[in-house]
Design an enzyme around this catalytic site. Structure first.
Site, mmCIF file in Angstrom:
data_model
loop_
_atom_site.group_PDB
_atom_site.id
_atom_site.type_symbol
_atom_site.label_atom_id
_atom_site.label_comp_id
_atom_site.label_asym_id
_atom_site.label_seq_id
_atom_site.Cartn_x
_atom_site.Cartn_y
_atom_site.Cartn_z
ATOM 1 N N HIS A 7 0.617 -0.936 0.185
ATOM 2 C CA HIS A 7 -0.160 -0.111 0.122
ATOM 3 C C HIS A 7 0.715 1.149 0.165
ATOM 4 O O HIS A 7 2.109 1.178 0.894
ATOM 5 C CB HIS A 7 -0.595 0.216 1.484
ATOM 6 C CG HIS A 7 -2.009 0.964 1.349
ATOM 7 N ND1 HIS A 7 -2.030 2.038 1.455
ATOM 8 C CD2 HIS A 7 -3.654 1.012 0.610
ATOM 9 C CE1 HIS A 7 -2.961 2.896 0.941
ATOM 10 N NE2 HIS A 7 -3.965 2.262 0.676
ATOM 11 N N ARG A 27 -6.285 11.325 -0.972
ATOM 12 C CA ARG A 27 -5.486 11.138 -2.033
ATOM 13 C C ARG A 27 -6.893 11.613 -2.774
ATOM 14 O O ARG A 27 -6.969 12.451 -3.891
ATOM 15 C CB ARG A 27 -5.410 9.990 -3.251
ATOM 16 C CG ARG A 27 -3.348 9.998 -2.645
ATOM 17 C CD ARG A 27 -2.585 8.717 -3.153
ATOM 18 N NE ARG A 27 -3.262 7.815 -1.869
ATOM 19 C CZ ARG A 27 -3.160 6.260 -2.657
ATOM 20 N NH1 ARG A 27 -3.152 6.571 -4.056
ATOM 21 N NH2 ARG A 27 -2.482 5.587 -1.978
#
Length: 389
Positions: A7, A27
């Site tokens: 990740h 994000r």
């Protein structure tokens, strides 16, 4: 076992919270990645295959948040492995944060009240665990081990492993996600194969002629092995664990090369010797040090599986990237690596096996023109040959 998904954004500071995930929604809600020079660096890491789908300028990327239909996605939203490799490259190039990550900034992108409203858990997580107010300053993030595509070999219909009576489903079982799991598919995996494993286990029990029994000798041996760390004053198990984490992260991490993986295997061999002599203070009541002492054997064997398979697979594919073999190989696409134990259980063996061919009705679902964007010419030729067969 060589295919490990990283990740891209885990907490990197302070050390006590290193690796705790920072959700991708940061994000998705406008957070951007910057290096120590303040540069929004993801525009430099868009792979050729994704060039038509991701924005190549900050202006277009920023417009996407308000008008997704007419603008391409920000490169911060590239697949996880691409973002993780980009961050890793920036850190190795000396453009990382002081603690070895990069900066994920949402504080300059949204009003404070909007950040708290959209990202309440992230605001709380950083404030409580790292004393960072994400409405006022950027977060330090870096890649963290997230998902292993490999695992226990099982029968696809029943979840049965080679060990009689052992059934597995979910991340612990291997083969479902190929070289790189797509986001969300782990939940589908659990639902579908969890049911199959449960039904398979029930059918297995119903078919037994009698209740299996374990010998008293086996119980006594297992008991002695389990209690041994409590009865000796050896090395602290946390020191061995920390060294194992450091070795695998630095030498068998996101980007791999033969000499580093070989060095890691040598290190794992030495750690095996140290793990045999660890000791745990205290007794059997809530003793994490004792639990870790027992877990170290399996951690070391899994690490050995990952490293040996990573060394053997001389190509880059999905969650496995070799710096010395950067391309996908049509030959390796047809192979799968199976890890096992030596008879005495002390070491790992790895053997090549032929990957089971995809059924014709599944191959027919693929669009050839779309497929050729993602695979090599050699693989495309192999695909065409397989389709003809």
């Amino acid at each position: 076992m060589e295919f490990i998904q990283f990740h891209p954004t885990g907490m990197v500071w302070p050390p006590s919270v290193r690796g705790i995930l920072v959700t991708e929604s940061v994000r998705g809600d406008g957070g951007v990645l910057r290096n120590s020079e303040g540069k929004r660096f993801m525009f430099d890491y868009i792979p050729e295959v994704f060039k038509d789908k991701y924005a190549t300028s900050e202006e277009e990327a920023d417009r996407w948040y308000d008008d997704q239909a007419n603008n391409r996605r920000p490169p911060e939203l590239l697949p996880r492995d691409e973002v993780a490799r980009a961050i890793n490259s920036e850190v190795k190039a000396g453009r990382g944060s002081p603690q070895g990550g990069v900066y994920l900034d949402v504080s300059t992108r949204l009003p404070a009240a909007e950040i708290v409203r959209r990202l309440p858990s992230m605001h709380h997580q950083f404030k409580e665990l790292a004393d960072v107010d994400i409405t006022k300053e950027p977060m330090q993030v870096g890649p963290t081990c997230h998902y292993i595509m490999g695992g226990v070999e099982v029968d696809a219909d029943t979840g049965a492993a080679a060990v009689p009576g052992l059934f597995a489903a979910g991340e612990v079982s291997g083969g479902m996600h190929g070289s790189n799991r797509l986001g969300g598919n782990s939940l589908s995996d659990l639902l579908v194969f969890g049911r199959r494993a449960g039904a398979g286990a029930a059918a297995y029990v119903d078919a037994l002629a009698g209740r299996p029994r374990i010998s008293e000798e086996s119980v006594a041996t297992a008991t002695a092995e389990a209690l041994a760390p409590l009865e000796r004053s050896g090395e602290n198990p946390y020191e061995v664990h920390h060294e194992l984490q450091r070795t695998m992260n630095e030498l068998v991490g996101i980007i791999r090369k033969a000499e580093e993986v070989t060095e890691a295997l040598e290190g794992v061999g030495k750690l095996k010797e140290r793990a045999q002599n660890v000791g745990a203070a205290g007794n059997r009541i809530y003793n994490p040090g004792w639990h870790l002492s027992l877990d170290l054997r399996n951690m070391l064997l899994v690490s050995e599986c990952v490293a040996k398979a990573a060394l053997l697979r001389e190509e880059s594919r999905g969650g496995h990237t070799r710096d010395d073999f950067p391309s996908m190989s049509a030959e390796w696409r047809t192979k799968i690596l199976r890890c096992g134990l030596t008879p005495d259980g002390s070491s790992v063996t790895v053997e090549e096996q032929v990957q089971t061919a995809m059924r014709d009705d599944l191959i027919a679902l693929f669009d050839r023109d779309e497929l050729k964007k993602y695979i090599t010419q050699e693989e495309l030729a192999a695909f065409d040959a397989l389709a003809k067969e």
